[in-house]
Write an enzyme that holds these catalytic residues in place. Sequence first.
Site, PDB file in Angstrom:
ATOM      1  N   ASP A 487      34.205   3.301  19.798  1.00 41.68           N
ATOM      2  CA  ASP A 487      33.697   1.936  19.946  1.00 41.68           C
ATOM      3  C   ASP A 487      34.445   0.936  19.084  1.00 41.68           C
ATOM      4  O   ASP A 487      34.308  -0.267  19.266  1.00 41.68           O
ATOM      5  CB  ASP A 487      32.225   1.892  19.514  1.00 41.68           C
ATOM      6  CG  ASP A 487      31.287   2.238  20.648  1.00 41.68           C
ATOM      7  OD1 ASP A 487      31.577   1.852  21.785  1.00 41.68           O
ATOM      8  OD2 ASP A 487      30.263   2.898  20.386  1.00 41.68           O
TER       9      ASP A 487
HETATM   10  C1  BGC Z   1      30.012   1.852  14.698  1.00 38.28           C
HETATM   11  C2  BGC Z   1      30.151   2.767  15.873  1.00 38.28           C
HETATM   12  C3  BGC Z   1      29.133   2.423  16.910  1.00 38.28           C
HETATM   13  C4  BGC Z   1      29.233   0.949  17.257  1.00 38.28           C
HETATM   14  C5  BGC Z   1      28.276   0.506  18.317  1.00 38.28           C
HETATM   15  C6  BGC Z   1      30.023   0.421  15.145  1.00 38.28           C
HETATM   16  O1  BGC Z   1      29.793  -0.405  14.056  1.00 38.28           O
HETATM   17  O2  BGC Z   1      31.030   2.114  13.782  1.00 38.28           O
HETATM   18  O3  BGC Z   1      30.040   4.114  15.456  1.00 38.28           O
HETATM   19  O4  BGC Z   1      29.336   3.190  18.037  1.00 38.28           O
HETATM   20  O5  BGC Z   1      29.049   0.186  16.108  1.00 38.28           O
HETATM   21  O6  BGC Z   1      27.001   0.291  17.882  1.00 38.28           O
HETATM   22  C1  NOJ Z   2      28.626   6.076  17.957  1.00 37.06           C
HETATM   23  C2  NOJ Z   2      28.311   5.672  19.357  1.00 37.06           C
HETATM   24  O1  NOJ Z   2      26.946   5.875  19.607  1.00 37.06           O
HETATM   25  C3  NOJ Z   2      29.161   6.454  20.337  1.00 37.06           C
HETATM   26  O2  NOJ Z   2      28.888   6.028  21.640  1.00 37.06           O
HETATM   27  C4  NOJ Z   2      30.611   6.292  20.004  1.00 37.06           C
HETATM   28  O3  NOJ Z   2      31.347   7.067  20.906  1.00 37.06           O
HETATM   29  C5  NOJ Z   2      30.893   6.693  18.581  1.00 37.06           C
HETATM   30  N1  NOJ Z   2      30.036   5.979  17.696  1.00 37.06           N
HETATM   31  C6  NOJ Z   2      32.330   6.445  18.176  1.00 37.06           C
HETATM   32  O4  NOJ Z   2      32.602   5.098  18.068  1.00 37.06           O
END
Ligand code: BGC
Ligand code: NOJ
Length: 814
Positions: A487
């Site tokens: 993400d």
């Molecule tokens: C986090 C991710 C997460 C994303 C969406 C980011 O701040 O690092 O792990 O998937 O937010 O909520």
């Molecule tokens: C947490 C999110 O819930 C997931 O969808 C994502 O793939 C990972 N973070 C990596 O960014």
Amino acid sequence: MKFGYFDDRNREYVITRPDTPLPWINYLGCQEYFGIISNTAGGYSFYRDARLRRLTRYRYNNAPWDCGGRYIYLRDEESGSFWSPSWQPTRHAAEDYSCRHGMGYTTIGSKFSGIEAHTRYFVPLDENLEIWQLTVTNRRATPARVSVFASIEFCLWDAQDDATNFQRNYNIGEVEVVDGVIYHKTEYRERRNHFAFFACSEPTVGFDTARDAFLGPYRGWDNPASVAAGQLTNSIAHGWAPIGAHQVKLDLAAGETRQIVFVLGYQENPVDRKFDPPGTQTINKTLAKPTIAKYLGQKEADAAFERLRAHWDKLLGIFQVDTPDVHTNRMVNIWNAYQCMATFNMSRSASSFESGIGRGLGFRDSNQDLLGFVHMVPARARERILDLASTQLDTGGAYHQYQPLTKRGNNDIGGGFNDDPHWLILGVAAYIKETGDWSILDEPVPYDNKPGTEEPLYEHLHRSFRYTLECLGPHGLPLIGRADWNDCLNLNCFSDTPGNSFQTTTNRDGKVAESVFIAGLFVHASHELAAIASRHGHADDAKCFLTAADRMEQTIKKDGWDGDWFLRAYDSFGEKIGSKEREEGKIFIESNGFCVLAGIGLDDGRAAKALAAVREHLATKHGLVVHQPAYTRYYLHLGEISSYPPGYKENAGVFCHVNPWVMIGETRLGHGDEAYDYYLRINPSAREEISEVHRCEPYVYAQMIAGKDAPTFGEAKNSWLTGTAAWNYYAIAQWILGVRPTYDGLEIAPVIPAGWQGFTATRIFRGVTYKIAIERKGAGNNVALTVDGAAMKGNIVHPPADGRKDVSISAVLS
Ligand code: BGC
Ligand code: NOJ
């Protein structure tokens, strides 16, 4: 250093000192009513949606961390001293403290001044309530007079509003107290048809429903004025902060034990029968009363607890293993499966790290969660798949999230995460492999929940596939969109404004940045889809899926390969990410893990090379980090990934979710030792000994462990709600132990460490109980199967034609 121990026989983790590095939590409830509960009774409860139907209040980011909970106080009537058997909130130095986190229940207690008290908290199956069963024993040689206080702070339902909209909230709180039961009915007068209740099995000598009256001015939950005074004040909340508190007096002979049941619950009323008598503002309690009466009975409460135990025996009984390694056994048999249930239920909504107000159910997340959940309750997996698919857009793209109460796609986040659609294919594939229920493909499912747009689920999968082909970039690799699995790799974001969401801000047209990870995912998903299509009467489609997968594979080999490993992506200038050409971010885990998992490069040495590079550059003693070198500053063109300090989260942290991709990749190369080595590095039970470093719960996976670039290398965060649960379960169960559901039967293909002589397992699969014994006779992974005494060709055991329900399989590895 440890803060407790595993009691495997009882399927419990026993915490033996209350001051764990962080609150170590458990989940109550597994259907519609849920709670989180910490080892010191902190936490909160909600009905279905942690944001919109929050029953009780909790204060995130507090000091101490864990504040707001299901707090019980005891007061010695002789001395006037009072304490909490759960340690919090009074934090008295109690003796014999223990917290037993079990499957859907938690028991916390201790002894203070000769009075022993334990409370068992759980949610009965099929009910929207929780039971607190308190057992008090007088261990003194003399009689004791104690007052018991049980308390809860109500949330005004919408947890976001509750935490912010005080100008309104301080006016709306309302309660009723009738026959010793406290009813919380804020907003019931208008559009809510639900209320909460808090009841006690014993005659009470007082109650409070106004927080100020209970705590007293300038006092906290650690020192409530009315507990100190020994008498609740029978306050009625008018606005401000409604709470529920009961007081019971106990006269205990020396050695005497008494039990008290408290019930906290949620009730909905039909709109036309909200009030009793009609025309008043008084809650109609007809539906609630019998439920309350039932569970206040000690016998009913015990019976409900036994049903819960039996429920978990059955769920966990579907897959049990006995291997030479205790950490594998307890994670597979107990905790990892249990965590998969939690992630299925909660998605990423409510934990110590997810406040319950932020995120709905993720499309990507929920599909992946199925990998570890589908064998437990396939019917719920089916329903989830159809809900997810109903939010899919007719372009084949997907909303990134949906709200569980409305089941509608979440417009605030929108879509454009170009990996999303493929996880639906993997979710459906997992479901069919487990159940053999091909009918799901014919289910009519709408797009974007619009009536009239229904098409068979199979068509949705087809559109997922086409979506990627319609979104290819300059090299013929998939465009990344807002982000892919990572993400935080936001290649079209270019945000220089503080507070902009990295996930929804887009300042580039998105026509250049490509993802090698999505390419690998596409190849894998297309293989699955082809396997589905060819068995479902779509031979031509199957051919087309395979052709496209082949083409993508060639593209990856040509433009997605960096010489020694797979590239990660191309940025929006067309520059490589995850390449030797870069100073930072030279090599990434996702594309390497997933491409090998998808089988890419198994034939030409690329896969072996890629995983050797992963070992060399990404492996640490605490697990595999996302990339190396870490980004040391913020890069406008990379987005959130570079916003994190080096070693944390997506910036080179150990992201436990993606480690299993490499484990599976290693099994595909036949490397049992390597796969298992990675498995153990992040296995929570194996890390129990270093709890002071790891800090999160030793019985569940955390999303992230700080990487080697971080000052706190080895420290975990974001425990519980993470795709890590499903993927690790899937990796160990299906790829390392190799007990693998396929479309046609149960495949036995272990790739275990060379030093293991074998293991045994029981797997209930499509109604048949398979007893499996694996014996190593040689160093390799070749499998020779004997099924019910007869040698068999191949390694897929088909469901018995004669309807037998018990099958015994022995496999010799050589
Ligand atoms: C986090 C991710 C997460 C994303 C969406 C980011 O701040 O690092 O792990 O998937 O937010 O909520
Ligand atoms: C947490 C999110 O819930 C997931 O969808 C994502 O793939 C990972 N973070 C990596 O960014």
